[in-house]
Design a protein around this motif. Structure first.
Motif, short mmCIF file in Angstrom:
data_model
loop_
_atom_site.label_atom_id
_atom_site.label_comp_id
_atom_site.label_asym_id
_atom_site.label_seq_id
_atom_site.Cartn_x
_atom_site.Cartn_y
_atom_site.Cartn_z
N SER A 104 0.81 -1.22 0.00
CA SER A 104 0.00 0.00 0.00
C SER A 104 0.85 1.28 0.00
O SER A 104 0.37 2.35 0.35
CB SER A 104 -0.97 0.00 1.19
OG SER A 104 -0.25 -0.03 2.41
N ASP A 105 2.06 1.16 -0.45
CA ASP A 105 2.93 2.31 -0.68
C ASP A 105 2.42 3.05 -1.92
O ASP A 105 2.07 2.43 -2.92
CB ASP A 105 4.36 1.80 -0.89
CG ASP A 105 5.30 2.86 -1.37
OD1 ASP A 105 5.66 3.72 -0.55
OD2 ASP A 105 5.65 2.84 -2.57
N VAL A 106 2.35 4.38 -1.88
CA VAL A 106 1.78 5.16 -2.98
C VAL A 106 2.49 4.87 -4.30
O VAL A 106 1.84 4.65 -5.33
CB VAL A 106 1.79 6.68 -2.66
CG1 VAL A 106 1.39 7.50 -3.88
CG2 VAL A 106 0.87 6.98 -1.49
N ALA A 107 3.80 4.86 -4.30
CA ALA A 107 4.55 4.61 -5.54
C ALA A 107 4.24 3.22 -6.10
O ALA A 107 4.08 3.05 -7.32
CB ALA A 107 6.05 4.76 -5.31
N GLU A 108 4.13 2.22 -5.25
CA GLU A 108 3.82 0.86 -5.68
C GLU A 108 2.40 0.80 -6.26
O GLU A 108 2.16 0.20 -7.31
CB GLU A 108 3.96 -0.11 -4.51
CG GLU A 108 3.82 -1.55 -4.88
CD GLU A 108 5.00 -2.09 -5.68
OE1 GLU A 108 4.76 -3.06 -6.42
OE2 GLU A 108 6.11 -1.58 -5.58
N MET A 109 1.45 1.45 -5.59
CA MET A 109 0.09 1.48 -6.11
C MET A 109 0.02 2.20 -7.45
O MET A 109 -0.69 1.77 -8.36
CB MET A 109 -0.87 2.12 -5.09
CG MET A 109 -1.09 1.28 -3.85
SD MET A 109 -2.36 1.94 -2.74
CE MET A 109 -1.56 3.37 -2.05
N GLN A 110 0.78 3.28 -7.60
CA GLN A 110 0.79 4.02 -8.86
C GLN A 110 1.26 3.13 -10.01
O GLN A 110 0.71 3.20 -11.11
CB GLN A 110 1.69 5.25 -8.76
CG GLN A 110 1.08 6.39 -7.98
CD GLN A 110 2.04 7.56 -7.83
OE1 GLN A 110 3.23 7.39 -7.64
NE2 GLN A 110 1.48 8.77 -7.92
N VAL A 112 0.97 -0.15 -10.32
CA VAL A 112 -0.08 -1.12 -10.66
C VAL A 112 -1.25 -0.40 -11.34
O VAL A 112 -1.82 -0.91 -12.31
CB VAL A 112 -0.53 -1.89 -9.40
CG1 VAL A 112 -1.70 -2.82 -9.71
CG2 VAL A 112 0.64 -2.68 -8.81
N ILE A 113 -1.60 0.77 -10.86
CA ILE A 113 -2.70 1.54 -11.45
C ILE A 113 -2.36 1.95 -12.88
O ILE A 113 -3.21 1.86 -13.78
CB ILE A 113 -3.03 2.77 -10.58
CG1 ILE A 113 -3.69 2.30 -9.28
CG2 ILE A 113 -3.90 3.77 -11.32
CD1 ILE A 113 -3.76 3.37 -8.20
N ILE A 144 -6.35 10.26 -3.79
CA ILE A 144 -6.95 10.08 -5.11
C ILE A 144 -6.21 10.91 -6.16
O ILE A 144 -5.93 10.44 -7.26
CB ILE A 144 -8.46 10.41 -5.09
CG1 ILE A 144 -9.21 9.29 -4.38
CG2 ILE A 144 -9.00 10.60 -6.50
CD1 ILE A 144 -10.68 9.52 -4.21
N ILE A 145 -5.86 12.14 -5.81
CA ILE A 145 -5.10 12.99 -6.75
C ILE A 145 -3.78 12.32 -7.10
O ILE A 145 -3.41 12.24 -8.28
CB ILE A 145 -4.90 14.40 -6.16
CG1 ILE A 145 -6.25 15.13 -6.12
CG2 ILE A 145 -3.87 15.18 -6.96
CD1 ILE A 145 -6.24 16.41 -5.30
N LYS A 146 -3.06 11.81 -6.09
CA LYS A 146 -1.77 11.14 -6.34
C LYS A 146 -1.95 9.91 -7.23
O LYS A 146 -1.18 9.68 -8.16
CB LYS A 146 -1.13 10.70 -5.01
CG LYS A 146 -0.44 11.78 -4.29
CD LYS A 146 0.95 11.91 -4.84
CE LYS A 146 1.83 12.65 -3.87
NZ LYS A 146 3.02 13.15 -4.52
N LEU A 147 -2.96 9.10 -6.91
CA LEU A 147 -3.15 7.85 -7.65
C LEU A 147 -3.66 8.08 -9.07
O LEU A 147 -3.30 7.33 -9.98
CB LEU A 147 -4.08 6.91 -6.88
CG LEU A 147 -3.57 6.45 -5.51
CD1 LEU A 147 -4.60 5.55 -4.84
CD2 LEU A 147 -2.22 5.74 -5.61
#
Length: 186
Positions: A104-110, A112-113, A144-147
């Motif tokens: 659930s790290d932001v960079a990792e989620m980005q 995958v997204i 949400i903005i980051k992702l």
């Protein structure tokens, strides 16, 4: 009366809850006050449509992770079952397919997204759905903005999307899927 009902429900709970489901591809929300009933309901509904699932509770109350043969096909069958017999679904609420799990790290989620978003055509309308449980690293709107920064598609439509980038954060992990509105069963 409630205690005896709970004991009765607990006695009927099948031994399907496992300690660890690998490659879970379905999340199911339920009323956390009725976990035993939810276990029986989920197992019964999935059995009725021919599934032999594995499922487990998560660290978030009111949420099961499940491994089924094909989450989107299962949701279609569950929707049909609900039309025939809505009483089957009393304490389970939302059934959400998951395509991929990551930290659930932001960079990792980005990462995958961004990969998932490649399935959105340039002309398609889309939105992001986000649920975060046991995760307070960032406020929802900011997250949400980051992702969504990595989704390079112009047609955001929060009311009538053709595709949904669904993000389900549960503590240290996140489940992500690219869905159509009919892929989710409420």
């Amino acid at each position: 009366a409630i205690a005896s009902r709970a004991a009765t429900v607990k006695a009927k709970v099948p031994a399907r809850i496992t300690t660890k489901v690998t490659n879970a591809n379905l999340l199911v929300t339920y009323d956390p006050n009725h976990r035993g009933t939810a276990e029986v309901e989920l197992a019964g509904a999935l059995k009725e449509i021919g599934e032999k699932p594995q499922f487990q509770a998560t660290e978030a109350e009111g949420l099961f992770k499940a491994k089924v043969s094909n989450a989107r096909a299962v949701i279609g069958k569950l929707r049909d079952l609900c039309k025939q017999n809505p009483e089957v679904f009393k304490v389970t609420h939302h059934y959400i397919p998951i395509d991929k799990w990551c930290k659930s790290d932001v960079a990792e989620m980005q990462k995958v997204i961004k990969a998932a978003a490649s399935g959105i055509n340039q002309h398609e309308k889309w939105k992001m759905g986000l649920n975060k449980r046991h995760w307070d690293k960032m406020e929802g709107t900011q997250l949400i903005i980051k992702l969504t920064d990595v989704v390079e598609r112009p047609n955001v439509d929060l009311n009538n999307p053709q595709k949904i980038v669904q993000v389900e954060i549960i503590g240290k992990e996140a489940g992500i899927a690219l869905l159509t509105p009919t892929d989710i069963f409420d």
